[in-house]
Write a protein that holds these residues in place. Structure first.
Motif, short mmCIF file in Angstrom:
data_model
loop_
_atom_site.label_atom_id
_atom_site.label_comp_id
_atom_site.label_asym_id
_atom_site.label_seq_id
_atom_site.Cartn_x
_atom_site.Cartn_y
_atom_site.Cartn_z
N ARG A 200 52.39 43.10 30.43
CA ARG A 200 51.67 43.64 31.60
C ARG A 200 50.65 44.73 31.24
O ARG A 200 49.47 44.63 31.58
N ASP A 201 51.09 45.77 30.55
CA ASP A 201 50.18 46.90 30.28
C ASP A 201 49.00 46.47 29.42
O ASP A 201 47.86 46.89 29.65
N ALA A 202 49.27 45.61 28.42
CA ALA A 202 48.19 45.15 27.54
C ALA A 202 47.15 44.36 28.32
O ALA A 202 45.94 44.51 28.10
N LEU A 203 47.62 43.52 29.26
CA LEU A 203 46.68 42.69 30.01
C LEU A 203 45.79 43.54 30.91
O LEU A 203 44.59 43.29 31.03
N PHE A 204 46.36 44.56 31.55
CA PHE A 204 45.56 45.38 32.46
C PHE A 204 44.61 46.32 31.69
O PHE A 204 43.51 46.62 32.16
N GLU A 205 45.04 46.77 30.51
CA GLU A 205 44.22 47.73 29.77
C GLU A 205 43.17 47.05 28.89
O GLU A 205 42.04 47.53 28.79
N THR A 206 43.52 45.92 28.27
CA THR A 206 42.57 45.23 27.38
C THR A 206 42.59 43.73 27.63
O THR A 206 43.08 42.96 26.79
N PRO A 207 42.09 43.27 28.79
CA PRO A 207 42.06 41.82 29.05
C PRO A 207 41.11 41.13 28.08
O PRO A 207 40.00 41.62 27.83
N LYS A 208 41.54 40.01 27.51
CA LYS A 208 40.77 39.33 26.46
C LYS A 208 39.83 38.25 27.02
O LYS A 208 38.70 38.12 26.60
N HIS A 209 40.34 37.46 27.96
CA HIS A 209 39.57 36.31 28.43
C HIS A 209 38.57 36.74 29.52
O HIS A 209 38.91 37.57 30.36
N PRO A 210 37.36 36.19 29.51
CA PRO A 210 36.36 36.56 30.54
C PRO A 210 36.87 36.36 31.97
O PRO A 210 36.55 37.15 32.86
N TYR A 211 37.69 35.31 32.19
CA TYR A 211 38.20 35.07 33.54
C TYR A 211 39.18 36.16 33.94
O TYR A 211 39.16 36.63 35.09
N THR A 212 40.03 36.61 33.02
CA THR A 212 40.95 37.71 33.31
C THR A 212 40.16 38.97 33.65
O THR A 212 40.50 39.70 34.59
N GLN A 213 39.10 39.23 32.89
CA GLN A 213 38.25 40.40 33.16
C GLN A 213 37.63 40.32 34.55
O GLN A 213 37.60 41.31 35.29
N LEU A 214 37.18 39.12 34.94
CA LEU A 214 36.62 38.93 36.28
C LEU A 214 37.67 39.16 37.37
O LEU A 214 37.39 39.79 38.39
N LEU A 215 38.89 38.64 37.14
CA LEU A 215 39.97 38.83 38.11
C LEU A 215 40.25 40.31 38.34
O LEU A 215 40.40 40.77 39.47
N LEU A 216 40.33 41.06 37.25
CA LEU A 216 40.63 42.49 37.35
C LEU A 216 39.48 43.25 38.01
O LEU A 216 39.71 44.17 38.80
N GLU A 217 38.24 42.83 37.72
CA GLU A 217 37.09 43.51 38.34
C GLU A 217 37.01 43.21 39.83
O GLU A 217 36.49 44.03 40.60
N ALA A 218 37.52 42.05 40.24
CA ALA A 218 37.45 41.66 41.66
C ALA A 218 38.50 42.36 42.51
O ALA A 218 38.42 42.37 43.73
N ALA A 219 39.50 42.97 41.87
CA ALA A 219 40.58 43.63 42.62
C ALA A 219 40.04 44.91 43.27
O ALA A 219 39.30 45.66 42.64
N PRO A 220 40.40 45.16 44.55
CA PRO A 220 39.91 46.38 45.23
C PRO A 220 40.44 47.64 44.51
O PRO A 220 41.57 47.68 44.05
N LYS A 221 39.57 48.65 44.43
CA LYS A 221 39.96 49.91 43.79
C LYS A 221 39.67 51.07 44.74
O LYS A 221 38.65 51.08 45.41
N LEU A 222 40.56 52.06 44.74
CA LEU A 222 40.39 53.22 45.63
C LEU A 222 39.15 54.03 45.26
O LEU A 222 38.52 54.63 46.13
N ASP A 223 38.77 54.03 43.98
CA ASP A 223 37.62 54.83 43.55
C ASP A 223 36.36 53.98 43.38
O ASP A 223 35.38 54.42 42.79
N GLY A 224 36.39 52.74 43.90
CA GLY A 224 35.27 51.83 43.69
C GLY A 224 34.07 52.16 44.58
O GLY A 224 34.18 52.85 45.57
#
Length: 224
Positions: A200-224
């Protein structure tokens, strides 16, 4: 692969195949190719029916919609007892005991599903899943139909039950906040293929695949 006692989260957008994998594991669908092996038993090719039956009783599923997954004509007691009584087991007092373990009252066993809220219905679904003393529970977006405050209660309950009963979860979700709270390992599904798998922690901190990076960027953020 899911290690015993772990929570493996399967994430991806709608239509990526998450629920299909869950249904194949519990036997609601047959795989077109590949295999499902639990404790070294191939559930779809093992010739010994008794062996498959024994393994199948160790697997349960919690469905996404707590309104559609409970029979409205049955009392809660019958719903929870069914996994045991359908196999000829003794379910005397089981429903009442499990209802208390999931935070409801023993007296609720005599009621019908329409008398409960969505969060309470999902607790009934969890009690039903626990009735056959499973080792693996497939959770198909178990909180997506619930209010956020109720989601937290149900997720905390599932965490407690995992520790109390020694459960293993396959947790299917598209909600990364929920996944971060629940998962030990995360698999990212894209168009039916597993494109990344990491703790879990590795995936959120250093996502490797471009699709994973897109998924994480699409998630709503309180400071966004």
């Amino acid at each position: 692969e899911i290690e015993e006692g772990n929570v493996y989260a399967l994430v991806g957008e709608s239509g990526s195949g998450k629920s299909t994998i869950g249904k194949i594991i519990v036997g609601l669908l047959a795989p077109s190719k590949g295999s499902v092996e639990i404790e070294s038993v191939d559930l779809f090719r093992e010739p010994d029916a008794d062996k498959v039956d024994r393994i199948r009783s160790d697997i349960q599923m919690i469905f996404q919609d707590p309104y559609a997954s409970l029979n409205p004509r049955w009392k809660v007691r019958d719903i929870i007892n069914e996994p045991v009584t359908s196999r000829g087991g003794d379910a005397n007092g089981l429903a009442e005991k499990l209802l208390e373990q999931v935070g409801l009252a023993a007296a609720d066993a005599g009621k019908y599903p329409h008398e409960f809220s969505g969060g309470q219905r999902q607790r009934i679904c969890i009690a039903r899943a626990l009735a056959s003393e499973p080792k693996l529970i497939v959770c198909d977006e178990p909180t997506s139909a619930l209010d956020v405050s109720v989601q937290a209660q149900v997720l905390n309950l599932m965490t407690d039950l995992r520790e109390d009963f020694g459960l293993t979860y396959l947790f299917i979700s598209h909600d990364l906040t929920v996944v971060r709270h629940m998962a030990d390992t995360i698999g990212v599904l894209y168009l039916g293929r597993l494109v990344e798998e990491a703790p879990r922690d590795a995936l959120f901190e250093t996502p490797k695949h471009p699709y994973t990076q897109l998924l994480l960027e699409a998630a709503p953020k309180l400071d966004g």
